[in-house]
Write an enzyme that holds these catalytic residues in place. Sequence first.
Site, PDB file in Angstrom:
ATOM      1  N   GLU A  44       6.777  10.023  -3.037  1.00  0.00           N
ATOM      2  CA  GLU A  44       5.635   9.255  -3.534  1.00  0.00           C
ATOM      3  C   GLU A  44       4.425   9.763  -2.749  1.00  0.00           C
ATOM      4  O   GLU A  44       4.285   9.464  -1.564  1.00  0.00           O
ATOM      5  CB  GLU A  44       5.827   7.756  -3.309  1.00  0.00           C
ATOM      6  CG  GLU A  44       4.608   6.929  -3.691  1.00  0.00           C
ATOM      7  CD  GLU A  44       4.712   5.473  -3.255  1.00  0.00           C
ATOM      8  OE1 GLU A  44       3.673   4.880  -2.897  1.00  0.00           O
ATOM      9  OE2 GLU A  44       5.839   4.927  -3.250  1.00  0.00           O
ATOM     10  N   ARG A  48      -4.432   8.752  -1.336  1.00  0.00           N
ATOM     11  CA  ARG A  48      -5.435   8.404  -0.325  1.00  0.00           C
ATOM     12  C   ARG A  48      -6.179   9.619   0.217  1.00  0.00           C
ATOM     13  O   ARG A  48      -7.157   9.470   0.942  1.00  0.00           O
ATOM     14  CB  ARG A  48      -4.776   7.673   0.858  1.00  0.00           C
ATOM     15  CG  ARG A  48      -4.096   6.372   0.490  1.00  0.00           C
ATOM     16  CD  ARG A  48      -3.474   5.740   1.716  1.00  0.00           C
ATOM     17  NE  ARG A  48      -2.509   4.701   1.369  1.00  0.00           N
ATOM     18  CZ  ARG A  48      -1.793   4.028   2.257  1.00  0.00           C
ATOM     19  NH1 ARG A  48      -1.919   4.303   3.546  1.00  0.00           N
ATOM     20  NH2 ARG A  48      -0.938   3.107   1.875  1.00  0.00           N
ATOM     21  N   THR A  71      -0.428   4.574  -4.292  1.00  0.00           N
ATOM     22  CA  THR A  71      -1.754   4.011  -4.034  1.00  0.00           C
ATOM     23  C   THR A  71      -2.702   4.295  -5.199  1.00  0.00           C
ATOM     24  O   THR A  71      -3.867   4.641  -5.010  1.00  0.00           O
ATOM     25  CB  THR A  71      -2.354   4.557  -2.715  1.00  0.00           C
ATOM     26  OG1 THR A  71      -1.325   4.751  -1.744  1.00  0.00           O
ATOM     27  CG2 THR A  71      -3.363   3.558  -2.138  1.00  0.00           C
ATOM     28  N   LYS A 131       6.956  -3.022  -6.979  1.00  0.00           N
ATOM     29  CA  LYS A 131       6.848  -2.690  -5.566  1.00  0.00           C
ATOM     30  C   LYS A 131       6.560  -3.980  -4.807  1.00  0.00           C
ATOM     31  O   LYS A 131       5.673  -4.747  -5.195  1.00  0.00           O
ATOM     32  CB  LYS A 131       5.712  -1.687  -5.356  1.00  0.00           C
ATOM     33  CG  LYS A 131       5.442  -1.346  -3.888  1.00  0.00           C
ATOM     34  CD  LYS A 131       4.393  -0.257  -3.778  1.00  0.00           C
ATOM     35  CE  LYS A 131       4.131   0.097  -2.316  1.00  0.00           C
ATOM     36  NZ  LYS A 131       3.309   1.307  -2.174  1.00  0.00           N
TER      37      LYS A 131
END
Length: 216
Positions: A44, A48, A71, A131
């Site tokens: 994953e 960012r 994210t 999640k």
Amino acid sequence: METAMNVHAALGAHRLVPVVVVDDAGAADGLAGALVAGGLPVAEVTFRTAAAEASIRVMAARGDVLVGAGTVLTVDQVDRAVAAGASYVVSPGLSRDVVERCLEHGVAVLPGAVTATEVQAALELGVSTVKFFPAGTSGGAKAIAALAAPFGGVRFVPTGGIGPANLHEYLALPCVHAVGGSWMVPRDLVSAGEFDKVAALVAEAVALTAGKEVLV
């Protein structure tokens, strides 16, 4: 690109999702190789950093790693992640726009959900794997077990504050589909190109999941 069903099956089979921060796309291929060598061909890649998109592209092009984008906060990021080759998308929270765009693309999506209201909202959007983030400060395994009671068909992927010491607490829960973590892919080792060390940490993490019955 893998279908959503295949992605969920693969995540469930591996039980672990390495959450990776890549600062330089030049490290992406070596990192992917380390994951494969360690026996955990899943990643994953968090959105960012500026290198995330290119890193996903490099890793996905290999064909031997299941690559997702983490994210992801906006529809634009969903489009960019999918264009780069991401087979699944992970969000820290629940965004209707993000979920619906992922479904339009046909990619698996794991939105963040830590309350009953959020889990119910995810179900209304057609998503049954969520999640649970940040796991450590949101009640941990006990909170997930409590949520699972009224939501029998929901599968959780807890992430945040999980490491070798408490991994077994989460994997022992039938409702936990897989666990996300970054301890086996330290950002500093990835940046330094120390992929042999990363591969060793990944192999240790895989061994922990295999021995979970002993640890519980």
